[in-house]
Design an enzyme around this catalytic site. Sequence first.
Site, PDB file in Angstrom:
ATOM      1  N   TYR A 155       0.096  17.809  83.288  1.00  0.00           N
ATOM      2  CA  TYR A 155       1.308  17.036  83.000  1.00  0.00           C
ATOM      3  C   TYR A 155       1.018  15.542  83.035  1.00  0.00           C
ATOM      4  CZ  TYR A 155       5.988  15.098  83.260  1.00  0.00           C
ATOM      5  OH  TYR A 155       7.130  14.361  83.023  1.00  0.00           O
ATOM      6  N   ARG A 162       1.408  10.266  75.959  1.00  0.00           N
ATOM      7  CA  ARG A 162       2.704   9.807  75.446  1.00  0.00           C
ATOM      8  C   ARG A 162       2.840   8.300  75.635  1.00  0.00           C
ATOM      9  NH1 ARG A 162       7.978  12.752  77.745  1.00  0.00           N
ATOM     10  NH2 ARG A 162       6.978  12.069  79.688  1.00  0.00           N
ATOM     11  N   TYR A 215       8.557   5.030  87.982  1.00  0.00           N
ATOM     12  CA  TYR A 215       7.950   5.826  89.050  1.00  0.00           C
ATOM     13  C   TYR A 215       6.644   5.183  89.527  1.00  0.00           C
ATOM     14  CZ  TYR A 215      10.867  10.058  88.549  1.00  0.00           C
ATOM     15  OH  TYR A 215      11.892  10.972  88.538  1.00  0.00           O
ATOM     16  N   ARG A 228      17.834   9.874  81.668  1.00  0.00           N
ATOM     17  CA  ARG A 228      18.427  11.044  82.325  1.00  0.00           C
ATOM     18  C   ARG A 228      19.388  11.779  81.403  1.00  0.00           C
ATOM     19  NH1 ARG A 228      14.725  11.834  86.159  1.00  0.00           N
ATOM     20  NH2 ARG A 228      14.136   9.795  87.005  1.00  0.00           N
ATOM     21  N   GLU A 338      14.654  23.394  87.354  1.00  0.00           N
ATOM     22  CA  GLU A 338      15.190  22.273  86.582  1.00  0.00           C
ATOM     23  C   GLU A 338      16.248  22.811  85.631  1.00  0.00           C
ATOM     24  OE1 GLU A 338      11.935  18.697  86.441  1.00  0.00           O
ATOM     25  OE2 GLU A 338      12.335  19.787  84.597  1.00  0.00           O
TER      26      GLU A 338
END
Length: 344
Positions: A155, A162, A215, A228, A338
């Site tokens: 990940y 990305r 983050y 979000r 999730e």
Amino acid sequence: MTDAGRQGRVEALSISVTAPYCRFEKTGSPDLEGDETVLGLIEHGTGHTDVSLVDGAPRTAVHTTTRDDEAFTEVWHAQRPVESGMDNGIAWARTDAYLFGVVRTGESGRYADATAALYTNVFQLTRSLGYPLLARTWNYVSGINTTNADGLEVYRDFCVGRAQALDEGGIDPATMPAATGIGAHGGGITCVFLAARGGVRINIENPAVLTAHHYPTTYGPRPPVFARATWLGPPEGGRLFISATAGILGHRTVHHGDVTGQCEVALDNMARVIGAENLRRHGVQRGHVLADVDHLKVYVRRREDLDTVRRVCAARLSSTAAVALLHTDIAREDLLVEIEGMVA
């Protein structure tokens, strides 16, 4: 600057937009044959396929569960697509207002470069076809918690790629929309995206959770980049796309090992994001509650937790909502569930 400009990224073009809608159908349903409103189909099941165009609609299968009786097809509808095609491995279909696309890169020992190329091609396609408002992305990543050939978690490897695509394209991370980054049991990385030619796009944050691209580096060399939620539509209406939402407060996972606690916090976070106070803060005047959320996909790490998650969700969501539970891995190893959805 307006409150919306301070609190949420707002972008508008002159064309009015009413966003496409989704239905969950039984895979192989004859009802899908000959339906000219289909914009794209994503099969969720026990295997994966390459992307293709079937009757003018992008189609693929992602390996997001481990039992055939849990399989279903996510069908996106809009006006009859006016055109479809394949470019740089992207299967796409478009109406006058929307572009829907699917692209996959195969399994590899390293994903950063392939992910950067994949996203660069997506950005180039949306620009060249004239759909500059990226509204939603889904990323299905096989072996998401395993390590790549260099010892980096897959990940995190994906996030590096990305971010590289954004760097190379000069794209502000704050403009990236609602997204899902979730595990798959095979198939490399599949990216699904929806973009709009015009209307208004507003990215929504959660006051209780740190913005993803802020983050700390403890979560990887490059942070994830997504909002979000993303609101898309004309001033009088629209659709709210809610990112995959977890049991996180600030930037930390809470309720370690406790799927009930994590599920409750995930639903609390979702309610906070779509609530009237938060949406007004971002310039969206109409607030929502959990009972308004529909077409939810709930990703559950451990099969033994499926019934518990189903009960928690049933107690807080509308009894008429379409809810699909999928047994698959999640971006953080300490996350057990999730939840994503949308509001019309």
